[in-house]
Design a protein around this motif. Sequence first.
Motif, PDB file in Angstrom:
ATOM      1  N   ALA A   9       0.833  -1.211   0.000  1.00 48.86           N
ATOM      2  CA  ALA A   9       0.000   0.000   0.000  1.00 48.86           C
ATOM      3  C   ALA A   9       0.863   1.255   0.000  1.00 48.86           C
ATOM      4  CB  ALA A   9      -0.915  -0.011   1.218  1.00 48.86           C
ATOM      5  N   MET A  10       1.979   1.205   0.718  1.00 54.55           N
ATOM      6  CA  MET A  10       2.878   2.357   0.802  1.00 54.55           C
ATOM      7  C   MET A  10       3.434   2.740  -0.562  1.00 54.55           C
ATOM      8  SD  MET A  10       6.553   2.572   2.769  1.00 54.55           S
ATOM      9  CE  MET A  10       5.902   2.048   4.340  1.00 54.55           C
ATOM     10  N   VAL A  11       3.970   1.758  -1.288  1.00 50.89           N
ATOM     11  CA  VAL A  11       4.603   2.091  -2.566  1.00 50.89           C
ATOM     12  C   VAL A  11       3.571   2.386  -3.649  1.00 50.89           C
ATOM     13  CG1 VAL A  11       6.712   0.826  -2.022  1.00 50.89           C
ATOM     14  CG2 VAL A  11       4.868  -0.352  -3.228  1.00 50.89           C
ATOM     15  N   GLU A  12       2.381   1.833  -3.517  1.00 47.29           N
ATOM     16  CA  GLU A  12       1.319   2.181  -4.455  1.00 47.29           C
ATOM     17  C   GLU A  12       0.893   3.639  -4.274  1.00 47.29           C
ATOM     18  OE1 GLU A  12      -0.777   0.385  -6.872  1.00 47.29           O
ATOM     19  OE2 GLU A  12       1.099  -0.729  -6.953  1.00 47.29           O
ATOM     20  N   ALA A  13       0.928   4.111  -3.032  1.00 44.69           N
ATOM     21  CA  ALA A  13       0.497   5.484  -2.748  1.00 44.69           C
ATOM     22  C   ALA A  13       1.591   6.511  -3.005  1.00 44.69           C
ATOM     23  CB  ALA A  13       0.033   5.580  -1.295  1.00 44.69           C
ATOM     24  N   HIS A  14       2.860   6.074  -2.978  1.00 48.53           N
ATOM     25  CA  HIS A  14       3.976   7.019  -3.098  1.00 48.53           C
ATOM     26  C   HIS A  14       4.949   6.493  -4.142  1.00 48.53           C
ATOM     27  CE1 HIS A  14       2.458   8.884   0.566  1.00 48.53           C
ATOM     28  NE2 HIS A  14       2.448   7.684   1.123  1.00 48.53           N
ATOM     29  N   GLU A  15       4.758   6.898  -5.375  1.00 51.58           N
ATOM     30  CA  GLU A  15       5.564   6.346  -6.462  1.00 51.58           C
ATOM     31  C   GLU A  15       7.010   6.823  -6.431  1.00 51.58           C
ATOM     32  OE1 GLU A  15       4.042   9.620  -9.802  1.00 51.58           O
ATOM     33  OE2 GLU A  15       3.718   7.480 -10.096  1.00 51.58           O
ATOM     34  N   GLU A  16       7.305   7.826  -5.588  1.00 51.50           N
ATOM     35  CA  GLU A  16       8.703   8.261  -5.481  1.00 51.50           C
ATOM     36  C   GLU A  16       9.558   7.280  -4.665  1.00 51.50           C
ATOM     37  OE1 GLU A  16       6.374  10.641  -2.353  1.00 51.50           O
ATOM     38  OE2 GLU A  16       6.061   9.751  -4.318  1.00 51.50           O
ATOM     39  N   ILE A  17       8.917   6.350  -3.941  1.00 47.39           N
ATOM     40  CA  ILE A  17       9.672   5.320  -3.221  1.00 47.39           C
ATOM     41  C   ILE A  17      10.089   4.256  -4.229  1.00 47.39           C
ATOM     42  CG2 ILE A  17       9.623   3.580  -1.398  1.00 47.39           C
ATOM     43  CD1 ILE A  17       7.442   5.225  -0.035  1.00 47.39           C
ATOM     44  N   VAL A  18      11.383   4.157  -4.487  1.00 43.45           N
ATOM     45  CA  VAL A  18      11.866   3.201  -5.487  1.00 43.45           C
ATOM     46  C   VAL A  18      12.465   1.957  -4.847  1.00 43.45           C
ATOM     47  CG1 VAL A  18      12.230   4.924  -7.275  1.00 43.45           C
ATOM     48  CG2 VAL A  18      14.079   4.414  -5.672  1.00 43.45           C
ATOM     49  N   GLU A  19      12.734   2.016  -3.551  1.00 47.75           N
ATOM     50  CA  GLU A  19      13.261   0.834  -2.867  1.00 47.75           C
ATOM     51  C   GLU A  19      13.065   0.997  -1.371  1.00 47.75           C
ATOM     52  OE1 GLU A  19      17.399  -1.806  -2.604  1.00 47.75           O
ATOM     53  OE2 GLU A  19      17.405   0.195  -3.493  1.00 47.75           O
ATOM     54  N   ILE A  20      12.615  -0.078  -0.727  1.00 47.73           N
ATOM     55  CA  ILE A  20      12.541  -0.099   0.731  1.00 47.73           C
ATOM     56  C   ILE A  20      12.781  -1.529   1.187  1.00 47.73           C
ATOM     57  CG2 ILE A  20      10.009  -0.341   0.761  1.00 47.73           C
ATOM     58  CD1 ILE A  20      10.107   1.412   3.355  1.00 47.73           C
ATOM     59  N   GLU A  21      13.609  -1.672   2.206  1.00 51.80           N
ATOM     60  CA  GLU A  21      13.969  -3.008   2.687  1.00 51.80           C
ATOM     61  C   GLU A  21      13.999  -3.018   4.204  1.00 51.80           C
ATOM     62  OE1 GLU A  21      18.142  -5.112   3.060  1.00 51.80           O
ATOM     63  OE2 GLU A  21      17.428  -5.279   0.975  1.00 51.80           O
ATOM     64  N   VAL A  22      13.288  -3.963   4.787  1.00 54.23           N
ATOM     65  CA  VAL A  22      13.334  -4.202   6.225  1.00 54.23           C
ATOM     66  C   VAL A  22      14.083  -5.514   6.433  1.00 54.23           C
ATOM     67  CG1 VAL A  22      12.012  -4.662   8.309  1.00 54.23           C
ATOM     68  CG2 VAL A  22      11.160  -2.994   6.640  1.00 54.23           C
ATOM     69  N   ASN A  23      15.248  -5.434   7.076  1.00 56.72           N
ATOM     70  CA  ASN A  23      16.051  -6.635   7.328  1.00 56.72           C
ATOM     71  C   ASN A  23      16.937  -6.388   8.545  1.00 56.72           C
ATOM     72  OD1 ASN A  23      17.320  -9.122   7.100  1.00 56.72           O
ATOM     73  ND2 ASN A  23      18.775  -8.413   5.556  1.00 56.72           N
TER      74      ASN A  23
END
Length: 229
Positions: free
Chosen positions: A178-192
């Motif tokens: 939902a986050m990346v669908e709403a904010h197309e400027e996010i090109v990468e996010i990783e939780v690790n």
Amino acid sequence: LEPAEASALLELYGIVQPRLCVVADVAGAVRVAADWQVPVALKAIASGLVHRTDAGAVLTGLAGPDAVRRAAEAMAPRLREAGLGLEGFLVQEMAATGVEMLVGVTVDPTFGPIVAVAAGGAATELLGDAAVRLTPLTDRDAHEMVRELRTFPLLDGFRGAAPCDVAAIEDVLLRLSAMVEAHEEIVEIEVNPLIVSPSGAVAVDVRARIAAALPPTPQPSLRTSGPRT
């Protein structure tokens, strides 16, 4: 994004994290440890630092201000040797033990955002155990992804261990979608890692990258010329 910004992004989407604080120097890290009076993890912040473990830039289970001071003072020379400049520290309350997972999204130039779940921690690349889907993710997608992993038995009560809260992983996947669908400027996010236990899922470390949104690609016209006269 800076660590505090990436953490704030997760918070806005209801993804659980341990308490954390970003400080500028050793003294700041010591003050936080003294105020909290709980075991903490200490993580160095430096431009270009990708894998903190490899650079000796993270220490966990530090109990008390003295332990935090010693850890922080030892990190700076290690980073200098690696050609990195220390910019500050992230002090984080220790999370409960559990199974380490990776969840994230990357944007493919052809297919758009792709959500991934994988075995996490330091052995992520070694294990190569991942499942992916295109966004927008459905609850069925999230359910199936987790169960496609070869390491899924570790989440499902392997060798008599208490089963983990698998539904919590699915929820995090749906929130990232939902986050990346709403904010197309996010090109990468990783939780690790995302640490999963019988009591839920906690995002312990997050990296996020943004870029200017590209204009939509022009589509060829489907109109044809009229009849010749």
